[in-house]
Motif scaffolding. Structure first.
Motif, PDB file in Angstrom:
ATOM      1  N   ALA A 173      20.469  53.268 -12.536  1.00  0.00           N
ATOM      2  CA  ALA A 173      19.162  53.917 -12.343  1.00  0.00           C
ATOM      3  C   ALA A 173      18.095  53.340 -13.259  1.00  0.00           C
ATOM      4  O   ALA A 173      17.038  53.947 -13.444  1.00  0.00           O
ATOM      5  CB  ALA A 173      19.252  55.426 -12.521  1.00  0.00           C
ATOM      6  N   ASN A 216      13.932  52.738 -12.118  1.00  0.00           N
ATOM      7  CA  ASN A 216      14.012  53.462 -10.851  1.00  0.00           C
ATOM      8  C   ASN A 216      12.647  54.007 -10.443  1.00  0.00           C
ATOM      9  O   ASN A 216      12.346  55.190 -10.626  1.00  0.00           O
ATOM     10  CB  ASN A 216      15.029  54.596 -10.983  1.00  0.00           C
ATOM     11  CG  ASN A 216      15.293  55.306  -9.668  1.00  0.00           C
ATOM     12  OD1 ASN A 216      14.878  54.860  -8.610  1.00  0.00           O
ATOM     13  ND2 ASN A 216      15.989  56.428  -9.738  1.00  0.00           N
ATOM     14  N   SER A 271      15.119  61.128 -11.476  1.00  0.00           N
ATOM     15  CA  SER A 271      16.043  60.035 -11.183  1.00  0.00           C
ATOM     16  C   SER A 271      17.409  60.580 -10.781  1.00  0.00           C
ATOM     17  O   SER A 271      17.716  60.689  -9.610  1.00  0.00           O
ATOM     18  CB  SER A 271      16.158  59.097 -12.392  1.00  0.00           C
ATOM     19  OG  SER A 271      16.963  57.972 -12.108  1.00  0.00           O
TER      20      SER A 271
END
Length: 346
Positions: free
Chosen positions: A178, A181, A303
């Motif tokens: 992530a 992101n 996220s």
């Protein structure tokens, strides 16, 4: 007139040299210090300017390629919430937003199904998370502004829809970790700004929000027991958690003792029963500006999380202030479209 301003200029110069928060003349540009260079051609402009310690005023004569001040009469509302909503007769629960309370909150749809959230950073550009866009094309995505109740078409101020024409994911986005992101969605035409649709302020580069209480608003599932998306816009207040503490807490989860929190992420939450759960991906984490509880800037983008509403297990957010240098050049691409204006930095 010049005689009148002379003492004021001297006074302001003393304040500037003191390092404290200072006011600048409206003919100056208040920008991050590193941006006050002749080679820099993208600036924020405010008619009423207050510089923080991280900002400085640039004289017009030193600025090349200066952009004219935004002319839209509603620019003054940028980042400003409607604390009482736009329909005072509507009763809401503590975990629900009031109608159009946060007018920068966007709803993303794929074939009439809710996909995730986003934030309006200029009338023709939406900021969201890259992970919710995997394997989607621009034609798949429609963005709705001014929405509150997904199950009803009877809104005080009807929402507006725009088609996405371009998806721009961060080139270093890593789905597994992530990291980085975030993504930008370019719209086929800018939204018309009003009390129910407004843009959110962006933070100055590398600004931190540790220990602040910030807010996420959007649509999703509030617990693992939910089977349907909550139709009424939800909101939750979350404490921002320092990155070292967040990493320690996440290492105690299934992520394991070797988990490394990417530098591009920040954390918030970790309070039992109060957290961001499923389908909030891409929604903004926004924090009130100092001294004004009803005006906000965007700190993060939802996220991922481990579980939902578990104590001492924060949710991760893309740290928006770390990506100002990436966002700014792409903002230029939409400024030539009528109706688009610059997002202000605090």
């Amino acid at each position: 007139m010049s005689r009148f301003f002379a003492p004021l200029v001297i006074f302001l110069g003393l304040i500037l040299s003191s390092g404290a928060t200072h006011m600048c003349l409206s003919s100056d540009l208040c920008v991050p210090r590193e941006n006050c260079r002749e080679e820099e051609a993208f600036f924020d402009f405010r008619s009423t300017i207050e510089c923080s310690d991280a900002e400085v005023c640039c004289e017009k004569s030193n600025v090349i390629g200066m952009i004219s001040p935004p002319q839209h009469p509603l620019d003054r509302l940028l980042g400003t919430s409607n604390p009482n909503g736009l329909d005072g007769s509507t009763q809401v629960h503590d975990d629900q937003s009031k109608p159009n309370q946060f007018p920068w909150v966007m709803a993303l749809f794929v074939k009439d199904s809710y996909l995730g959230g986003g934030s309006l950073i200029t009338p023709g550009l939406v900021l969201t998370a890259a992970h919710i866009l995997v394997e989607l094309s621009p034609n798949d995505i429609m963005v709705r502004a001014g929405e509150w109740d997904l199950s009803s078409s009877e809104n005080l101020s009807p929402p507006m829809d725009r088609q996405v024409i371009k998806i721009l994911n961060h080139e270093a986005f890593n789905y597994s970790s992530a990291a980085n992101n975030l993504a930008l969605l370019f719209l086929d035409s800018p939204f018309e700004l009003g009390a129910n649709i407004q843009t959110i302020r962006l933070p100055i580069p590398d600004k931190t929000f540790d220990r602040r209480i910030c807010t996420v608003a959007g649509w999703g599932m509030r617990s693992s027991a939910d089977v349907d998306v909550q139709p009424i816009q939800q909101k939750v207040d979350l404490p921002v958690v320092e990155s070292p503490k967040c990493q320690r807490q996440l290492r105690l989860t299934r992520l394991g003792s070797n988990y490394q929190l990417p530098a591009s992420l920040m954390c918030a939450g970790g309070e039992e029963g109060r957290d961001v759960c499923f389908l909030f991906g891409g929604s903004a984490l926004f924090c009130s500006q100092d001294g004004d509880p009803n005006r906000y800037e965007q700190a993060g983008i939802v996220s991922f999380g481990v579980g939902c509403g578990q104590p001492n297990v924060p949710t991760t957010f893309t740290h928006v202030s770390k990506f100002r240098e990436w966002i700014n050049p792409h903002l230029k691409q939409v400024l030539s479209v009528p109706g688009n204006t610059l997002p202000a930095m605090t």
